[in-house]
Structures are given as C-alpha cells and as structure tokens.
Scaffold this motif. Structure first.
Motif: not given
Length: 336
Positions: A292, A301, A288-289, A298
């Motif tokens: 992103t 999310l 996920i990070i 962002p």
C-alpha cells in the motif's frame, strides 16, 4: 532475534554496504532491503552496546534498526514498524513497538529529506472502485499466487542445496552466477536487478500476456541463483516483482473469463504483490502495508486482505514453512 547467533559487530556495515552495492548494482536479482535491514540492525545494536544498555534494550534496538532499514529501503515507515512486530518479534511488545515506530519515523524523515517522498511505484490517479462481486476474483488471484509462492520458496531452497553440493569454492560459484547475471544485463538490462522496472510495467499493463510465463520463469530462476551466490541482497524486491507478474496474468485471465467484473488489471497486480509476500513470508500485515505504501493505493485494502488471506490459506494448507523460518532452520542445521 531468536538467540541462535551473536549480533554482528559494526564491521558488518561496510561489508554489507559495499557488497550490496556491487551485487545489486551489478544486476543480480536481489533486493536492496536485505543489506539495509542488516546494516540498520547492526548500527542500532552497536549504539545500544556503546551506551551500555541491557540485553532487553539492545534486543529492542536491534529489531527497531532492522525495521528502520526496511522502511528506508522502500520508503515505507508503516511497513518497517509492522515488520518488526509481525516477523522479527512475533508478538506485540510495548517497548519494541515504541522503538520500532521511533526508528522508522526518524529514518524516513532523513531519507525523504535526501531523496524525496514519492512512492516507489506510480499508479494512475483515476479512482479504483472495487465492487463486492469482484472480491471472488481477488480471492482466486490469491489462491493462484499462494500456489506460486510455495513454488518460489521451494525453488530458492532447492537452489541453495544444489549450490552446496557443487564441488566448487564460493568464489567460483559466485563468479559463475555473476557471469549469468552479466549476460542477462547485456541482453535484456531491464530484466536484471531487483525488478522495479518489471513491477512498474506490470502496474502500467504494458507487458504482453504471452510473455508473462517466460518472464516469470526467468525471474524465478535468476532470483534463486542470485541468492545462492551468497552476496549481500534481499528477497523482498524480487518477490514483489514475481507477485506483480502473477497478478497481471490473473488480471488478464479475469478479463477473458469475466470481462464485466474484472475492470483494470492494476488492482490484480497490486494484490498479486501482497499475496506473494503473504504466502512466501507469512507476514500478511507487513505485506499489505508495504505494498500500500509503495503504490499509494489505500483504496485497495479489501482486495489486498482477500488476496493475502487466500495466499496464506494455500501455503499453510500445503504445509510450507515461511521462507525466513526455513532459511533460519537451514542455517542452524549447517552449524550443527
């Protein structure tokens, strides 16, 4: 990190650097993060040994160096630090967390001073407002991509087993795979390499939906045989390209089934990237990070969380081992 092998000597760095440059630059479907992670880990561990630090400190430095290599490869400092804790260590350790953060930040400062700080992929600046009712579409995307992540893992492992059974030396095997890569580079150069062009095209929505199954199959097979060549290269970048293609396909299908809810296809592409990573590697926070930071989105999310959860649910439900755990088990069994 698992104690199953002795950390490599500093001689690994030029081998990975030159070998990775030739393999990835030659067009094989491999990720640049593989050599970067291994070079960073080796360099950090070597520094620890030169300073005569204890085993615990050298272990922390090795993990931090690996995270710095990942951060530099994708211009993603947060993902580099989380990768260390979630994938390499598997738990939170204050000493390792501090080392990982410090190494990732310093590595990114140097990299951005040399190369700039733009994210790997360009996403349109228009705001992407995701309603609560559309979350079910991202859950369904995660379920579909989770199934594809299992197919990906099994294809990689099956290709490695097939390569082992061939009665040919590793040089002949690599030459044959290189010839296939050369043919792809000659015919369709944009479909070779790590897959950045494919991912960016999926984000832009410029790929025709009828071509998606063929593109996915080509990249799945080409990526698996590229890894079987035993040349330096990673799995992350090709994996993200497959996730982008799968996400675009799900977005196109969502537009047909629920045109009032689907909106743009870009969020589905981004979710597909993270879901593929979560299902195959089983490191959802890193995925996920990483996605992103690579896409600078962002605002996505919640969809990323939904898609990653669904992908992991499918992969765990099918009893599929994470790809790096399966590769480590395979390597240990070969030594025995």
């Amino acid at each position: 990190m698992a104690g199953l092998a002795t950390p490599a000597s500093v001689g690994l760095i030029p081998v990975k650097f030159i070998g990775g440059l030739l393999a990835i630059g030659g067009g094989l479907a491999l990720g640049r993060e593989g050599p970067s992670v291994q070079m960073g880990a080796t360099a950090a561990n070597t520094i620890g040994r030169l300073l005569r630090l204890g085993p615990a400190d050298c272990r922390s430095l090795l993990a931090a160096g690996a995270g710095a290599g990942l951060a530099t490869a994708f211009n993603a400092p947060g993902a580099g630090a989380i990768f260390v804790l979630e994938e390499l260590v598997g738990k939170f350790e204050a000493r390792t967390a501090c080392s990982a953060l410090g190494a990732s930040v310093s590595a990114i400062l140097v990299a951005r001073a040399l190369l700039g700080g733009d994210p790997d992929f360009v996403v349109a600046d228009s705001p992407m407002v995701i309603s609560v009712s559309t979350q079910v579409l991202f859950l369904l995307t995660g379920l579909a991509v989770g199934l594809l992540s299992v197919v990906y893992n099994r294809t990689v492992l099956a290709t490695l087993r097939l390569a082992e059974r061939m009665n040919a030396s590793v040089e002949i095997r690599a030459a044959a795979i290189g010839a296939i890569g050369g043919l792809i580079v000659w015919l369709t150069p944009r479909l070779a390499g790590g897959g950045d062009w494919i991912t960016q095209s999926a984000i832009n929505g410029t790929l025709i939906w009828t071509a998606l199954p063929g593109l996915y199959a080509l990249r799945l097979v080409f990526g698996s045989i590229s890894y079987a060549a035993a040349t330096p290269g990673g799995l992350f970048a090709p994996m993200l390209a497959l996730g982008a293609l799968a996400g675009l396909g799900c977005g196109d299908l969502a537009h047909v089934l629920a045109p009032t809810l689907a909106g743009r296809t870009t969020p589905f592409v981004v979710v597909g990237m993270a879901a593929m990573f979560a299902g195959a590697v089983r490191a959802p926070l890193t995925g996920i990070i990483l996605v992103t930071e690579m896409t600078n989105t962002p605002s996505l999310l919640l969809p990323l969380l939904s898609g990653s959860f669904a992908a992991m649910f499918v992969a765990d439900g099918m009893g599929e081992a994470p790809i790096y755990e399966a590769l480590r088990t395979r390597a240990a069994s070969e030594k025995r």
